[in-house]
Design a protein around this motif. Structure first.
Motif, mmCIF file in Angstrom:
data_model
loop_
_atom_site.group_PDB
_atom_site.id
_atom_site.type_symbol
_atom_site.label_atom_id
_atom_site.label_comp_id
_atom_site.label_asym_id
_atom_site.label_seq_id
_atom_site.Cartn_x
_atom_site.Cartn_y
_atom_site.Cartn_z
ATOM 1 N N GLY A 98 0.783 -1.164 0.196
ATOM 2 C CA GLY A 98 0.078 0.097 0.004
ATOM 3 C C GLY A 98 0.878 1.195 0.036
ATOM 4 O O GLY A 98 1.977 1.190 -0.061
ATOM 5 N N ASP A 99 -0.060 2.325 0.001
ATOM 6 C CA ASP A 99 0.837 3.670 0.045
ATOM 7 C C ASP A 99 1.260 4.153 1.075
ATOM 8 O O ASP A 99 2.227 4.883 1.423
ATOM 9 C CB ASP A 99 -0.097 4.692 -0.740
ATOM 10 N N ASP A 100 0.561 3.630 2.398
ATOM 11 C CA ASP A 100 1.019 4.434 3.693
ATOM 12 C C ASP A 100 2.040 3.362 4.370
ATOM 13 O O ASP A 100 2.259 2.205 4.092
ATOM 14 C CB ASP A 100 -0.325 3.999 4.636
ATOM 15 N N TYR A 101 2.956 4.045 5.150
ATOM 16 C CA TYR A 101 3.972 3.159 5.797
ATOM 17 C C TYR A 101 3.562 2.819 7.066
ATOM 18 O O TYR A 101 3.216 3.530 7.937
ATOM 19 C CB TYR A 101 5.177 4.127 6.117
ATOM 20 N N ILE A 102 3.340 1.350 7.183
ATOM 21 C CA ILE A 102 2.930 0.569 8.424
ATOM 22 C C ILE A 102 4.091 -0.310 8.963
ATOM 23 O O ILE A 102 4.366 -1.238 8.115
ATOM 24 C CB ILE A 102 1.595 0.106 8.329
ATOM 25 N N TYR A 103 4.644 0.062 10.121
ATOM 26 C CA TYR A 103 5.995 -0.746 10.279
ATOM 27 C C TYR A 103 5.697 -2.335 10.476
ATOM 28 O O TYR A 103 6.462 -3.055 9.960
ATOM 29 C CB TYR A 103 6.271 -0.272 11.823
ATOM 30 N N ASP A 104 4.564 -2.723 10.952
ATOM 31 C CA ASP A 104 4.147 -4.096 11.026
ATOM 32 C C ASP A 104 3.956 -4.697 9.548
ATOM 33 O O ASP A 104 4.031 -5.998 9.423
ATOM 34 C CB ASP A 104 3.120 -4.492 11.933
ATOM 35 N N GLN A 105 3.450 -3.864 8.598
ATOM 36 C CA GLN A 105 3.298 -4.323 7.164
ATOM 37 C C GLN A 105 4.601 -4.165 6.529
ATOM 38 O O GLN A 105 4.473 -3.929 4.834
ATOM 39 C CB GLN A 105 1.937 -3.776 6.859
#
Length: 77
Positions: free
Chosen positions: A39-46
């Motif tokens: 995706g476009d958002d930075y999510i540490y767990d992903q």
């Protein structure tokens, strides 16, 4: 960067172990690590890392601190 004892040696350019690698070599070791995210958002767990070899993990462990968080390496006690 003097690593000191035999537990803290890394392999340098000509595949010999050294306790005093050049900073340039340490930086070159990180070439090839890729950050993969969904995706476009930075999510540490992903977020996933590709190309984190045993040598690179060892260097990150020696650097310690926040570098271990950035490269998703759990501190070994």
């Amino acid at each position: 960067m003097l690593l000191g004892d035999l537990l803290h040696v890394i392999t340098h350019q000509i595949n010999q172990e050294t306790a005093a690698p050049t900073l340039r070599w340490v930086f070159q070791c990180f070439d090839g690590i890729n950050l993969l995210q969904q995706g476009d958002d930075y999510i540490y767990d992903q977020t996933y890392l590709d190309g984190l070899t045993e040598l690179r993990q060892k260097i990150v462990n020696l650097i310690g601190g926040h570098a271990m968080h950035l490269y998703k390496i759990k501190k070994v006690t």
